[in-house]
Write an enzyme that holds these catalytic residues in place. Structure first.
Site, PDB file in Angstrom:
ATOM      1  N   ASP A   1      18.097  -8.259 -13.520  1.00  0.00           N
ATOM      2  CA  ASP A   1      16.757  -8.094 -12.934  1.00  0.00           C
ATOM      3  C   ASP A   1      16.921  -7.840 -11.441  1.00  0.00           C
ATOM      4  O   ASP A   1      17.961  -8.159 -10.860  1.00  0.00           O
ATOM      5  CB  ASP A   1      15.908  -9.345 -13.187  1.00  0.00           C
ATOM      6  N   ASP A   2      15.887  -7.270 -10.807  1.00  0.00           N
ATOM      7  CA  ASP A   2      16.024  -6.936  -9.386  1.00  0.00           C
ATOM      8  C   ASP A   2      15.759  -8.114  -8.462  1.00  0.00           C
ATOM      9  O   ASP A   2      16.223  -8.138  -7.335  1.00  0.00           O
ATOM     10  CB  ASP A   2      15.089  -5.771  -9.027  1.00  0.00           C
TER      11      ASP A   2
ATOM     12  N   ASN B   1      -0.162   0.959   5.757  1.00  0.00           N
ATOM     13  CA  ASN B   1       0.768   0.212   4.910  1.00  0.00           C
ATOM     14  C   ASN B   1       1.497  -0.758   5.824  1.00  0.00           C
ATOM     15  O   ASN B   1       2.098  -0.342   6.808  1.00  0.00           O
ATOM     16  CB  ASN B   1       1.753   1.190   4.247  1.00  0.00           C
ATOM     17  N   GLY B   2       1.443  -2.043   5.491  1.00  0.00           N
ATOM     18  CA  GLY B   2       2.101  -3.048   6.318  1.00  0.00           C
ATOM     19  C   GLY B   2       1.187  -4.225   6.545  1.00  0.00           C
ATOM     20  O   GLY B   2       0.215  -4.422   5.802  1.00  0.00           O
TER      21      GLY B   2
ATOM     22  N   CYS C   1      12.450  -2.500   5.608  1.00  0.00           N
ATOM     23  CA  CYS C   1      12.436  -3.581   4.609  1.00  0.00           C
ATOM     24  C   CYS C   1      13.470  -3.282   3.524  1.00  0.00           C
ATOM     25  O   CYS C   1      13.373  -2.270   2.821  1.00  0.00           O
ATOM     26  CB  CYS C   1      11.037  -3.642   4.002  1.00  0.00           C
TER      27      CYS C   1
ATOM     28  N   CYS D   1       7.260 -13.194   3.053  1.00  0.00           N
ATOM     29  CA  CYS D   1       7.161 -12.007   3.901  1.00  0.00           C
ATOM     30  C   CYS D   1       5.849 -12.053   4.682  1.00  0.00           C
ATOM     31  O   CYS D   1       4.813 -12.414   4.136  1.00  0.00           O
ATOM     32  CB  CYS D   1       7.176 -10.750   3.027  1.00  0.00           C
TER      33      CYS D   1
ATOM     34  N   SER E   1      12.587  -1.508 -12.851  1.00  0.00           N
ATOM     35  CA  SER E   1      13.374  -1.550 -11.615  1.00  0.00           C
ATOM     36  C   SER E   1      14.752  -2.194 -11.786  1.00  0.00           C
ATOM     37  O   SER E   1      15.615  -2.008 -10.942  1.00  0.00           O
ATOM     38  CB  SER E   1      12.576  -2.244 -10.519  1.00  0.00           C
TER      39      SER E   1
ATOM     40  N   CYS F   1      15.370  -5.151   7.713  1.00  0.00           N
ATOM     41  CA  CYS F   1      14.803  -6.494   7.682  1.00  0.00           C
ATOM     42  C   CYS F   1      15.225  -7.090   6.351  1.00  0.00           C
ATOM     43  O   CYS F   1      15.033  -6.468   5.297  1.00  0.00           O
ATOM     44  CB  CYS F   1      13.273  -6.447   7.755  1.00  0.00           C
TER      45      CYS F   1
ATOM     46  N   GLY G   1       0.339   0.247  -4.943  1.00  0.00           N
ATOM     47  CA  GLY G   1      -0.927  -0.482  -4.882  1.00  0.00           C
ATOM     48  C   GLY G   1      -1.837  -0.031  -5.992  1.00  0.00           C
ATOM     49  O   GLY G   1      -2.079   1.172  -6.137  1.00  0.00           O
TER      50      GLY G   1
ATOM     51  N   TYR H   1      13.713  -2.581  -4.679  1.00  0.00           N
ATOM     52  CA  TYR H   1      12.715  -2.752  -5.730  1.00  0.00           C
ATOM     53  C   TYR H   1      11.404  -1.968  -5.545  1.00  0.00           C
ATOM     54  O   TYR H   1      10.930  -1.333  -6.472  1.00  0.00           O
ATOM     55  CB  TYR H   1      12.431  -4.260  -5.856  1.00  0.00           C
TER      56      TYR H   1
ATOM     57  N   CYS I   1       0.805  -1.210   0.000  1.00  0.00           N
ATOM     58  CA  CYS I   1       0.000   0.000   0.000  1.00  0.00           C
ATOM     59  C   CYS I   1       0.842   1.266   0.000  1.00  0.00           C
ATOM     60  O   CYS I   1       2.009   1.237   0.380  1.00  0.00           O
ATOM     61  CB  CYS I   1      -0.872   0.064   1.251  1.00  0.00           C
TER      62      CYS I   1
ATOM     63  N   CYS J   1      13.341 -12.165   4.016  1.00  0.00           N
ATOM     64  CA  CYS J   1      12.971 -13.033   2.883  1.00  0.00           C
ATOM     65  C   CYS J   1      14.199 -13.624   2.204  1.00  0.00           C
ATOM     66  O   CYS J   1      14.075 -14.511   1.372  1.00  0.00           O
ATOM     67  CB  CYS J   1      12.046 -12.323   1.896  1.00  0.00           C
TER      68      CYS J   1
HETATM   69  S1  SF4 Z   1      10.575 -10.220   4.854  1.00  0.00           S
HETATM   70 FE1  SF4 Z   1      11.495  -9.326   2.992  1.00  0.00          FE
HETATM   71  S2  SF4 Z   1       9.862  -8.209   1.957  1.00  0.00           S
HETATM   72 FE2  SF4 Z   1       9.190  -8.619   4.068  1.00  0.00          FE
HETATM   73  S3  SF4 Z   1       9.769  -6.807   5.220  1.00  0.00           S
HETATM   74 FE3  SF4 Z   1      11.459  -8.235   5.444  1.00  0.00          FE
HETATM   75  S4  SF4 Z   1      12.849  -7.747   3.726  1.00  0.00           S
HETATM   76 FE4  SF4 Z   1      10.898  -6.774   3.307  1.00  0.00          FE
END
Ligand code: SF4
Length: 498
Positions: free
Chosen positions: A382-383, A134-135, A273, A419, A320, A470, A60, A279, A33, A473
């Protein structure tokens, strides 16, 4: 008193029973979002919000909405579709007020229906609140259960509505706006960047880990006019000036008295994130004091240092992958070329292509330039690779266009974990890198070589402490604890031994 929705003409409650209509089969992580808010008495706040959302469209594309506050009165319009499809001059003129909040949505919790579109508007004892989020909360079910037990009539299936009801519950128990909101945030776990409108002022809030971005800007000459937005590109479009980020665990309260800041979380930490950097966010947005375009160029350079391969040209997957491809070209000395042209007017469509079109694959969005590619050894940057289905079609398209070798370079590490914080990355078993080695993926994609950016390269190339992100992923190291039941819904867990 329980919180209730005011009557809103453009919500068709029959839609609660309609099947979902979103296309979540895209082979890219999808952003959840974009949020935006403006407190600017005397300005056309609805129009400013429209343009802010227009700049945040990439975050979004399923629905868009704006709520304005005109004293105690709240005006709301939200619909499925792109910002430019949902609003026109006539609709915006019916949204008067001194503050506005707006939202563009891609659903990760709750289905893709207009009833789930935001802002979520509720009536409380102190007047209406309009919430944009957003989240993604990780304790939605528990919180929802609590609210249902307290006899609240939850109408939608979103975690955002749950936050709105939690605030309303605190307010209706007698608390002031700030105390009530802070008590509610302390009941929420997960990722949340919020912009909330009330009759007396506007709040901007980030969760204690600051997973999703949120920035503050000023507009005009007086200091009391403030803007909140997911990204700085939404400030630029309306001529606002970037002031600072909302800090993790911070609430900013913007009223006629100006901006007040409250640090409400016990142990805030920075866990932005990293995928926002790689990206999701627009390349012209500023994070950590530089444009993301610059960061993406540097990770391209880093990628070339880590996995050089000799070739004739470097191309990027629009849009991207382009900055990283340019960085790769600069570092390697291999010529950068435009090998793929993107149809910029595609947007999100709910009309499925015909079978023949489907077989022709990605060409609805990307078309290879034969005269650039024919007879060339091509490096394509590619990203990210999530499922690999698009990449495979892309490689075939390059070969069909005459490329003699195709080497794929990816400016992020292999995505091995889903995620839980507001990005749609599929379940773990659908992530190609969760079950296959780089060699196996290369074979599946039919590339001559494949390499991903290292995790160290990705993090050390930022200008921040690598711990301030973070990157779960890529490594499964989730900074916010995830309840076991939710984990099980997406992760491939070992079967329980009996
Ligand atoms: S898990 Fe990946 S996509 Fe989700 S917040 Fe963490 S870094 Fe971002």
């Amino acid at each position: 008193m329980n919180a209730n929705y005011p009557p809103v003409e453009n919500i068709n409650f029959d839609e609660l029973n309609m099947p979902e209509q979103s296309d979540h089969s895209a082979d890219k992580p999808e952003e959840a979002c974009g949020v935006f808010g403006v407190f600017a008495p005397g300005e056309d706040v609805a129009k400013l919000t429209y343009f802010g959302l227009y700049a945040l469209q990439h975050r979004g594309q399923e629905s868009a909405g704006i709520a304005t506050f005109d004293g105690d009165e709240v005006h709301l319009h939200k619909e499925m579709g792109l910002v430019s499809q949902v609003f026109n001059e006539t609709i915006l003129n019916k949204l008067p007020g001194t503050l506005a909040v707006g939202h563009t949505r891609y659903s990760t919790t709750g289905s893709s229906r207009v009833v789930n579109a935001q802002p979520a508007v509720l009536q409380t004892k102190r007047g209406a609140l309009a919430l944009t989020h957003n989240g993604n909360l990780v304790n939605t079910s528990a919180l929802r259960e609590e609210l249902l037990q307290n006899k609240h009539n939850l109408l939608t299936t979103t975690d955002s509505e749950v936050i709105a009801f939690a605030i309303a519950e605190e307010i209706n128990a007698g608390k002031e706006w700030l105390d009530g909101a802070i008590s509610a945030f302390q009941r929420c776990q997960g990722a949340f960047s919020l912009v909330i409108g009330t009759p007396v002022g506007m709040m901007g809030v980030r969760d204690p880990n600051g997973v999703r971005p949120l920035v503050i800007g000023t507009i005009g000459t007086t200091e009391e006019r403030y803007v909140l937005a997911s990204e700085t590109c939404a400030l630029d479009i309306i001529g606002a000036t970037y002031l600072r980020d909302v800090e993790p665990g911070e609430l900013v309260w913007i009223t006629e008295q100006g901006l007040a800041s409250f640090h409400w979380a016990q142990q805030p930490q920075r866990k932005l994130c990293i995928f926002e950097m790689i990206y999701f966010a627009r390349p012209d947005s500023i994070m950590n004091s530089e444009s993301l375009y610059s960061y993406r160029m540097r990770i391209g350079r880093q990628l070339a240092k880590e996995s050089f391969v000799d070739a004739d040209i470097v191309i990027g997957v629009p849009d991207s992958g382009i900055p990283a491809a340019i960085g790769y070209s600069q570092e390697s000395g291999i010529t950068y070329a435009e090998g793929l042209i993107k149809n910029r007017y595609v947007g999100r469509t709910f009309i499925q292509p015909t079978q023949t079109m489907r077989e022709s694959g990605i060409r609805m969005k990307l078309n290879p330039l034969k005269d650039v590619l024919a007879g060339k050894r091509v490096i394509i940057v590619d990203d990210s690779i999530v499922r690999g289905t698009t990449s495979r079609k892309l490689v075939k398209a390059l070969r069909d266009a005459g490329a003699t070798e195709v080497h794929m370079r990816v400016s992020s590490p292999p995505v091995t974990h889903p995620c839980f914080y507001g990005i749609d990355t599929d379940n773990q078993d659908q992530l190609i890198a969760a079950t296959k080695s780089v060699e196996e993926i290369a074979k599946l994609l039919e590339v001559d070589s494949l390499a991903f950016l290292s995790q160290e390269g990705m993090l050390q190339t930022t200008k921040e402490d690598p711990d301030n992100f973070c990157s779960a992923c890529f490594n499964g190291d989730y900074p916010i604890a995830i309840p076991e039941t939710i984990k099980r819904s997406k992760l491939m867990l070992e079967p329980t031994k009996v």
